[in-house]
Design a protein around this motif. Structure first.
Motif, PDB file in Angstrom:
ATOM      1  N   LEU A  90      35.124  36.379-116.113  1.00 50.92           N
ATOM      2  CA  LEU A  90      36.063  36.187-117.449  1.00 50.92           C
ATOM      3  C   LEU A  90      37.513  36.459-117.105  1.00 50.92           C
ATOM      4  O   LEU A  90      38.646  35.815-117.661  1.00 50.92           O
ATOM      5  N   ILE A  91      37.731  37.695-116.873  1.00 52.92           N
ATOM      6  CA  ILE A  91      39.055  37.978-116.588  1.00 52.92           C
ATOM      7  C   ILE A  91      39.927  37.285-115.399  1.00 52.92           C
ATOM      8  O   ILE A  91      40.797  37.158-115.745  1.00 52.92           O
ATOM      9  N   ILE A 115      45.951  39.293-122.968  1.00 48.86           N
ATOM     10  CA  ILE A 115      45.413  40.434-123.488  1.00 48.86           C
ATOM     11  C   ILE A 115      44.431  40.461-124.336  1.00 48.86           C
ATOM     12  O   ILE A 115      43.185  41.199-124.184  1.00 48.86           O
ATOM     13  N   ALA A 116      44.320  39.435-125.336  1.00 54.20           N
ATOM     14  CA  ALA A 116      43.137  39.491-126.150  1.00 54.20           C
ATOM     15  C   ALA A 116      42.011  38.734-125.269  1.00 54.20           C
ATOM     16  O   ALA A 116      41.011  39.123-125.810  1.00 54.20           O
ATOM     17  N   ALA A 117      42.093  37.746-124.565  1.00 54.44           N
ATOM     18  CA  ALA A 117      40.749  37.415-123.448  1.00 54.44           C
ATOM     19  C   ALA A 117      40.449  38.544-122.823  1.00 54.44           C
ATOM     20  O   ALA A 117      38.975  38.596-122.663  1.00 54.44           O
ATOM     21  N   VAL A 122      35.855  42.511-122.296  1.00 57.29           N
ATOM     22  CA  VAL A 122      35.192  43.775-122.007  1.00 57.29           C
ATOM     23  C   VAL A 122      34.429  44.297-123.006  1.00 57.29           C
ATOM     24  O   VAL A 122      33.828  45.418-122.928  1.00 57.29           O
ATOM     25  N   GLY A 123      34.359  43.693-124.103  1.00 52.20           N
ATOM     26  CA  GLY A 123      33.490  43.861-125.242  1.00 52.20           C
ATOM     27  C   GLY A 123      34.206  44.235-126.467  1.00 52.20           C
ATOM     28  O   GLY A 123      33.290  44.562-127.367  1.00 52.20           O
ATOM     29  N   VAL A 124      35.434  44.216-126.594  1.00 50.36           N
ATOM     30  CA  VAL A 124      36.068  44.674-127.948  1.00 50.36           C
ATOM     31  C   VAL A 124      35.864  43.567-128.704  1.00 50.36           C
ATOM     32  O   VAL A 124      36.156  42.308-128.318  1.00 50.36           O
TER      33      VAL A 124
END
Length: 162
Positions: A90-91, A115-117, A122-124
C-alpha cells in the motif's frame, strides 16, 4: 538474522540498485563538479551496495528454503507474514501515485495525501490525528524547503498563488 522470505527484500533492493545505476548516466557527463570523485560516485557506491545486499538476502533466503524443503515444511507464506506485506504494498502504491501526480497537482496538495495514505496503511484510524499530522508536516516541509533552502517544489494547480 535472516528469514526465509528475505528474497522479496533482496529482489526489491536489486531492482532499486539497478534503476539508480541506469539513471546516473547524466551525472557522469557533469564536468564542473567540485567533488573530486565526480557527482556520480556516491550514488553509484550506494546502488552497488544495494545490489550486493539484495544478492546476499536472496542467497540466504534460498538456502533457508532449501533446508526447510528437506525437512518437509511447506513453502507458502504464513497468514501473518502475508498480512505484514500489505502495508508495504500500500505504501509503495501510494508513493507511485504521489510521484505520478506531483507535477500536476503540486506538492502542497499531494504531500498531505501521501502522508495520510501512509498513516492509514500502517493502521492509524483517527481522522483528526491523520489530518493534523499530514497538514502540519507538509507545512513544515514546504516552508523549510521552499523558503528556507530555496528549493523549487512543484506547485501544480497552486502555481498562481506563489
Amino acid at each position: 538474522m535472516f528469514k526465509k522470505n528475505d528474497w522479496i527484500f533482496g529482489l526489491i533492493s536489486i531492482l532499486i540498485g539497478v534503476f539508480v545505476l541506469a539513471n546516473i548516466r547524466d551525472l557522469l557527463k557533469v564536468s564542473n563538479s567540485m567533488d573530486p570523485a565526480g557527482p556520480a560516485a556516491l550514488p553509484s557506491i550506494i546502488a552497488w551496495a544495494m545490489v550486493a545486499i539484495g544478492l546476499v538476502h536472496i542467497a540466504t533466503s534460498m538456502i533457508m528454503i532449501r533446508r526447510e524443503k528437506g525437512k518437509g515444511k511447506t513453502e507458502t507464506l504464513p497468514r501473518r507474514e502475508r498480512k505484514s506485506l500489505t502495508p508495504v504494498v500500500l505504501i509503495t502504491l501510494a508513493s507511485a501515485v504521489f510521484i505520478a501526480c506531483l507535477s500536476s497537482v503540486g506538492y502542497p496538495i499531494a504531500m498531505p495525501l501521501l502522508i495520510a495514505a501512509i498513516m492509514l496503511s500502517v493502521g492509524v484510524r483517527d481522522v483528526k490525528k491523520i489530518a493534523i499530522t499530514s497538514i502540519v508536516t507538509t507545512l513544515i516541509l514546504f516552508v523549510s524547503f521552499s523558503f528556507g533552502l530555496n528549493v523549487d517544489l512543484p506547485l501544480g494547480i497552486l502555481k498562481r498563488f506563489f
